[in-house]
Write an enzyme that holds these catalytic residues in place. Structure first.
Site, mmCIF file in Angstrom:
data_model
loop_
_atom_site.group_PDB
_atom_site.id
_atom_site.type_symbol
_atom_site.label_atom_id
_atom_site.label_comp_id
_atom_site.label_asym_id
_atom_site.label_seq_id
_atom_site.Cartn_x
_atom_site.Cartn_y
_atom_site.Cartn_z
ATOM 1 N N TYR A 20 7.823 7.615 16.842
ATOM 2 C CA TYR A 20 8.291 7.758 15.406
ATOM 3 C C TYR A 20 9.384 8.625 15.139
ATOM 4 O O TYR A 20 10.406 8.115 14.413
ATOM 5 C CB TYR A 20 6.956 8.319 14.537
ATOM 6 N N THR A 63 -1.116 9.566 2.058
ATOM 7 C CA THR A 63 -1.305 7.845 2.266
ATOM 8 C C THR A 63 -2.190 7.715 3.229
ATOM 9 O O THR A 63 -2.745 8.734 4.005
ATOM 10 C CB THR A 63 0.042 7.346 2.250
ATOM 11 N N SER A 93 0.738 -1.191 -0.117
ATOM 12 C CA SER A 93 -0.063 -0.067 -0.101
ATOM 13 C C SER A 93 0.863 1.268 0.009
ATOM 14 O O SER A 93 1.974 1.264 0.260
ATOM 15 C CB SER A 93 -0.875 0.289 1.150
ATOM 16 N N SER A 102 12.017 10.019 7.148
ATOM 17 C CA SER A 102 11.036 10.962 7.299
ATOM 18 C C SER A 102 11.858 12.280 7.714
ATOM 19 O O SER A 102 13.012 12.119 8.068
ATOM 20 C CB SER A 102 10.010 10.680 8.339
ATOM 21 N N LYS A 136 12.939 7.211 13.590
ATOM 22 C CA LYS A 136 13.384 7.546 12.498
ATOM 23 C C LYS A 136 15.003 8.271 12.625
ATOM 24 O O LYS A 136 15.631 8.208 11.677
ATOM 25 C CB LYS A 136 12.720 8.579 11.824
#
Length: 263
Positions: free
Chosen positions: A153, A188, A15, A140, A157
């Protein structure tokens, strides 16, 4: 660099960015290995590729980071080699630090960091043996500066940058390349699938994510960066300039992010 006759392995290919990347790369006369946990969705992506006969599906779970060696061996066996590993799989997070269970932090590190580096280490002897290989890591902008409600997160990262900068240094002699792709907001389902404080999915879309780059436009820029073998590529709208602002003034980027509508 050209993709012609290369074998490209993409994680998180069922995806979002991974799916769009697979479909776009299938036009580049290369062979693809598509991986994620979801075989049915991977087969659907395969069938949307330009040359499905040049696409193989290999399921994996990044959380199972202690068992990546046989997965890497299976990937190599599919076409006899792997030239490029695109580490795209992962999850995000949206919750205040004070409310976030340590289990959420642990899960983000296991999937986004440990799963990614375990897979990369598993394929490394193959790259070294062939004096060739290219790691592409979807990090990111949050791997370069931080924002509210994304502590786990951001931590994962940032860790990826530390590891892959070291890998690039150690294996420069082996002609192994590393490209860190740093997306800003891309439209997304990443926000919908992001974990909240108790580990459940957020479900709803973020306004900033919905207004981000369209995924097909993003992957075209990503492919261009890979071709140029860039060390890092910052891809987004206005938010990408945060990287440069932080270099000039950590206090200024703090103040700018504080005033933003990011949630």
């Amino acid at each position: 660099m050209t993709f012609n006759n290369k074998v490209v392995w993409i994680t998180g290919a069922s995806s979002g960015i991974g799916k769009a990347l697979a479909i776009e790369l299938s036009k580049q006369n290369c062979k693809l290995i598509l991986s994620s946990r979801r075989k049915t969705e991977l087969l659907e992506v395969k069938n949307q590729c330009s040359s499905p006969e040049q696409v193989k599906v290999l399921t994996l779970d990044l959380a199972d980071y202690l068992n990546m060696k046989p997965i890497a061996e299976s990937a190599i066996a599919l076409f006899g080699k792997v030239d490029i590993l695109i580490n795209n799989g992962g999850i995000s997070q949206r919750s205040p630090i004070i409310e976030t269970s340590i289990e959420v932090d642990k899960k983000l590190m296991e999937i986004d960091y440990l799963g990614t580096i375990a897979l990369s280490k598993a394929i490394l002897p193959h790259f070294v043996a062939h004096s060739s290989g290219h790691y592409v890591v979807v990090s990111s902008l949050m791997g370069k500066f931080s924002s509210h409600y994304r502590s786990a997160y951001c931590g994962a990262k940032h860790a990826l940058h530390g590891f892959f900068d070291a890998l690039r240094l150690e294996h420069d002699k082996d002609n192994i390349k590393v490209t860190m792709i740093c997306p800003g907001f891309v439209n997304t389902n990443v926000a919908r699938n992001a974990l909240t404080a108790d580990g459940s999915k957020q479900v709803h879309q973020d306004e900033m994510t919905e207004n981000g780059l369209e995924v097909n436009a993003f992957v075209k820029k990503m492919i261009k960066a890979i071709r140029k073998e860039k060390f890092e590529a910052y891809i987004g709208k206005f938010e990408k300039f945060g990287v440069f602002v932080k270099r000039l003034s950590p206090r200024l980027i703090h103040n700018l992010v504080m005033r933003s509508k990011v949630r």
